[in-house]
Design a protein around this motif. Structure first.
Motif, mmCIF file in Angstrom:
data_model
loop_
_atom_site.group_PDB
_atom_site.id
_atom_site.type_symbol
_atom_site.label_atom_id
_atom_site.label_comp_id
_atom_site.label_asym_id
_atom_site.label_seq_id
_atom_site.Cartn_x
_atom_site.Cartn_y
_atom_site.Cartn_z
ATOM 1 N N MET A 1 26.111 37.221 53.202
ATOM 2 C CA MET A 1 25.847 37.928 51.972
ATOM 3 C C MET A 1 26.789 39.114 51.830
ATOM 4 O O MET A 1 27.202 39.429 50.731
ATOM 5 C CB MET A 1 24.395 38.372 51.941
ATOM 6 N N LYS A 2 27.147 39.734 52.935
ATOM 7 C CA LYS A 2 28.052 40.879 52.868
ATOM 8 C C LYS A 2 29.369 40.484 52.218
ATOM 9 O O LYS A 2 29.930 41.252 51.463
ATOM 10 C CB LYS A 2 28.303 41.434 54.267
ATOM 11 N N HIS A 3 29.871 39.275 52.542
ATOM 12 C CA HIS A 3 31.142 38.841 51.982
ATOM 13 C C HIS A 3 31.060 38.721 50.464
ATOM 14 O O HIS A 3 31.996 39.034 49.760
ATOM 15 C CB HIS A 3 31.565 37.503 52.577
ATOM 16 N N PHE A 4 29.945 38.230 49.955
ATOM 17 C CA PHE A 4 29.795 38.056 48.520
ATOM 18 C C PHE A 4 29.732 39.410 47.813
ATOM 19 O O PHE A 4 30.202 39.535 46.700
ATOM 20 C CB PHE A 4 28.545 37.237 48.201
ATOM 21 N N ALA A 5 29.167 40.403 48.453
ATOM 22 C CA ALA A 5 29.069 41.732 47.852
ATOM 23 C C ALA A 5 30.440 42.404 47.808
ATOM 24 O O ALA A 5 30.694 43.241 46.952
ATOM 25 C CB ALA A 5 28.084 42.592 48.624
ATOM 26 N N ILE A 6 31.329 42.035 48.695
ATOM 27 C CA ILE A 6 32.645 42.641 48.774
ATOM 28 C C ILE A 6 33.579 42.109 47.692
ATOM 29 O O ILE A 6 34.441 42.830 47.200
ATOM 30 C CB ILE A 6 33.262 42.414 50.177
ATOM 31 N N LEU A 7 33.399 40.867 47.267
ATOM 32 C CA LEU A 7 34.317 40.256 46.312
ATOM 33 C C LEU A 7 34.490 41.048 45.017
ATOM 34 O O LEU A 7 35.628 41.268 44.592
ATOM 35 C CB LEU A 7 33.886 38.814 46.017
ATOM 36 N N PRO A 8 33.412 41.493 44.352
ATOM 37 C CA PRO A 8 33.627 42.280 43.136
ATOM 38 C C PRO A 8 34.382 43.586 43.398
ATOM 39 O O PRO A 8 35.200 44.004 42.592
ATOM 40 C CB PRO A 8 32.209 42.574 42.638
ATOM 41 N N ALA A 9 34.125 44.201 44.539
ATOM 42 C CA ALA A 9 34.825 45.439 44.882
ATOM 43 C C ALA A 9 36.309 45.174 45.073
ATOM 44 O O ALA A 9 37.158 45.957 44.624
ATOM 45 C CB ALA A 9 34.225 46.054 46.141
ATOM 46 N N LEU A 10 36.656 44.056 45.709
ATOM 47 C CA LEU A 10 38.061 43.716 45.896
ATOM 48 C C LEU A 10 38.738 43.451 44.558
ATOM 49 O O LEU A 10 39.891 43.827 44.346
ATOM 50 C CB LEU A 10 38.203 42.495 46.808
ATOM 51 N N ALA A 11 38.026 42.807 43.643
ATOM 52 C CA ALA A 11 38.580 42.548 42.311
ATOM 53 C C ALA A 11 38.876 43.858 41.592
ATOM 54 O O ALA A 11 39.913 43.998 40.935
ATOM 55 C CB ALA A 11 37.622 41.684 41.499
ATOM 56 N N LEU A 12 37.978 44.823 41.724
ATOM 57 C CA LEU A 12 38.201 46.132 41.095
ATOM 58 C C LEU A 12 39.398 46.841 41.704
ATOM 59 O O LEU A 12 40.224 47.407 40.991
ATOM 60 C CB LEU A 12 36.956 47.008 41.261
ATOM 61 N N ILE A 13 39.494 46.791 43.007
ATOM 62 C CA ILE A 13 40.606 47.448 43.689
ATOM 63 C C ILE A 13 41.918 46.789 43.288
ATOM 64 O O ILE A 13 42.899 47.473 43.008
ATOM 65 C CB ILE A 13 40.411 47.422 45.222
ATOM 66 N N ALA A 14 41.925 45.444 43.233
ATOM 67 C CA ALA A 14 43.145 44.729 42.845
ATOM 68 C C ALA A 14 43.550 45.081 41.428
ATOM 69 O O ALA A 14 44.739 45.201 41.119
ATOM 70 C CB ALA A 14 42.936 43.230 42.993
ATOM 71 N N ALA A 15 42.582 45.267 40.553
ATOM 72 C CA ALA A 15 42.877 45.615 39.168
ATOM 73 C C ALA A 15 43.486 47.010 39.074
ATOM 74 O O ALA A 15 44.238 47.302 38.146
ATOM 75 C CB ALA A 15 41.613 45.526 38.323
ATOM 76 N N ALA A 17 45.409 48.365 41.475
ATOM 77 C CA ALA A 17 46.612 48.447 42.293
ATOM 78 C C ALA A 17 47.847 48.566 41.404
ATOM 79 O O ALA A 17 47.888 48.042 40.293
ATOM 80 C CB ALA A 17 46.723 47.215 43.184
ATOM 81 N N THR A 18 48.848 49.250 41.928
ATOM 82 C CA THR A 18 50.117 49.368 41.208
ATOM 83 C C THR A 18 50.813 48.002 41.215
ATOM 84 O O THR A 18 50.490 47.141 42.047
ATOM 85 C CB THR A 18 51.026 50.405 41.891
ATOM 86 N N PRO A 19 51.789 47.795 40.345
ATOM 87 C CA PRO A 19 52.525 46.524 40.367
ATOM 88 C C PRO A 19 53.153 46.246 41.738
ATOM 89 O O PRO A 19 53.147 45.102 42.203
ATOM 90 C CB PRO A 19 53.593 46.712 39.286
ATOM 91 N N GLN A 20 53.661 47.296 42.393
ATOM 92 C CA GLN A 20 54.232 47.101 43.732
ATOM 93 C C GLN A 20 53.162 46.641 44.714
ATOM 94 O O GLN A 20 53.381 45.713 45.496
ATOM 95 C CB GLN A 20 54.880 48.386 44.244
ATOM 96 N N GLN A 22 50.367 45.091 44.062
ATOM 97 C CA GLN A 22 49.974 43.725 43.718
ATOM 98 C C GLN A 22 50.999 42.723 44.234
ATOM 99 O O GLN A 22 50.639 41.678 44.783
ATOM 100 C CB GLN A 22 49.809 43.580 42.206
ATOM 101 N N CYS A 23 52.268 43.049 44.069
ATOM 102 C CA CYS A 23 53.341 42.178 44.541
ATOM 103 C C CYS A 23 53.287 42.024 46.069
ATOM 104 O O CYS A 23 53.379 40.914 46.598
ATOM 105 C CB CYS A 23 54.688 42.754 44.101
ATOM 106 N N ILE A 24 53.123 43.138 46.765
ATOM 107 C CA ILE A 24 53.048 43.108 48.232
ATOM 108 C C ILE A 24 51.822 42.329 48.692
ATOM 109 O O ILE A 24 51.899 41.547 49.647
ATOM 110 C CB ILE A 24 53.060 44.543 48.807
ATOM 111 N N ASN A 25 50.708 42.513 48.009
ATOM 112 C CA ASN A 25 49.495 41.775 48.362
ATOM 113 C C ASN A 25 49.725 40.276 48.221
ATOM 114 O O ASN A 25 49.349 39.490 49.095
ATOM 115 C CB ASN A 25 48.322 42.231 47.491
ATOM 116 N N THR A 26 50.364 39.869 47.127
ATOM 117 C CA THR A 26 50.656 38.445 46.914
ATOM 118 C C THR A 26 51.624 37.936 47.977
ATOM 119 O O THR A 26 51.435 36.839 48.519
ATOM 120 C CB THR A 26 51.242 38.226 45.503
ATOM 121 N N ALA A 27 52.618 38.723 48.298
ATOM 122 C CA ALA A 27 53.608 38.329 49.299
ATOM 123 C C ALA A 27 52.990 38.195 50.688
ATOM 124 O O ALA A 27 53.486 37.448 51.530
ATOM 125 C CB ALA A 27 54.749 39.347 49.326
ATOM 126 N N SER A 28 51.913 38.904 50.928
ATOM 127 C CA SER A 28 51.268 38.917 52.251
ATOM 128 C C SER A 28 50.197 37.843 52.416
ATOM 129 O O SER A 28 49.675 37.664 53.519
ATOM 130 C CB SER A 28 50.636 40.282 52.506
#
Length: 124
Positions: A1-15, A17-20, A22-28
């Motif tokens: 359940m903890k993992h499911f609660a984290i997903l919306p928070a990660l989406a907010l953080i990703a939104a 994030a700077t373009p750089q 976001q690019c680094i996250n995708t590259a990683s």
């Protein structure tokens, strides 16, 4: 359940994030996925079995309030994560681990080139 609660928070953080970033996250992503696979395979081999996680809903009795703020009994759905052992072929898991470890250096080199490109493309 903890993992499911984290997903919306990660989406907010990703939104946010700077373009750089976001690019680094995708590259990683690939290196991160390979490292996760290595960790999972090592854990499975050490235990001798894998762990299957499933999400299960259940009803709980609660007190709700109508528009006039009068209490009444109601039911709410909550969720829990159930972990179950799953048998594995340890030899196959070792082959998978060896393959992941073999792929990691090339993926890391590609990630490093991509991250450098992200920094040039999106300077901060």
């Amino acid at each position: 359940m903890k993992h499911f609660a984290i997903l919306p928070a990660l989406a907010l953080i990703a939104a946010c994030a700077t373009p750089q970033e976001q690019c680094i996250n995708t590259a990683s992503n690939e290196v991160r996925n390979i490292r996760t696979g290595i960790s999972t395979a090592q854990g499975n081999i050490a235990r001798g079995y894998a762990i299957f996680k499933s999400r299960e809903s259940y009803e709980v009795v609660d007190v709700c309030y109508d528009k006039d703020k009068k209490p009444y009994t109601c039911y709410n759905t909550e969720y829990r994560t159930i972990e179950s052992p799953v048998s594995i072929n340890v030899a196959e898991e070792r082959r998978k681990l060896a393959n992941l470890k073999k792929r990691l250096p090339a993926a890391t080199r590609l990630m490093n080139k991509s991250v450098a490109s992200c920094r040039v493309q999106f300077p901060e």
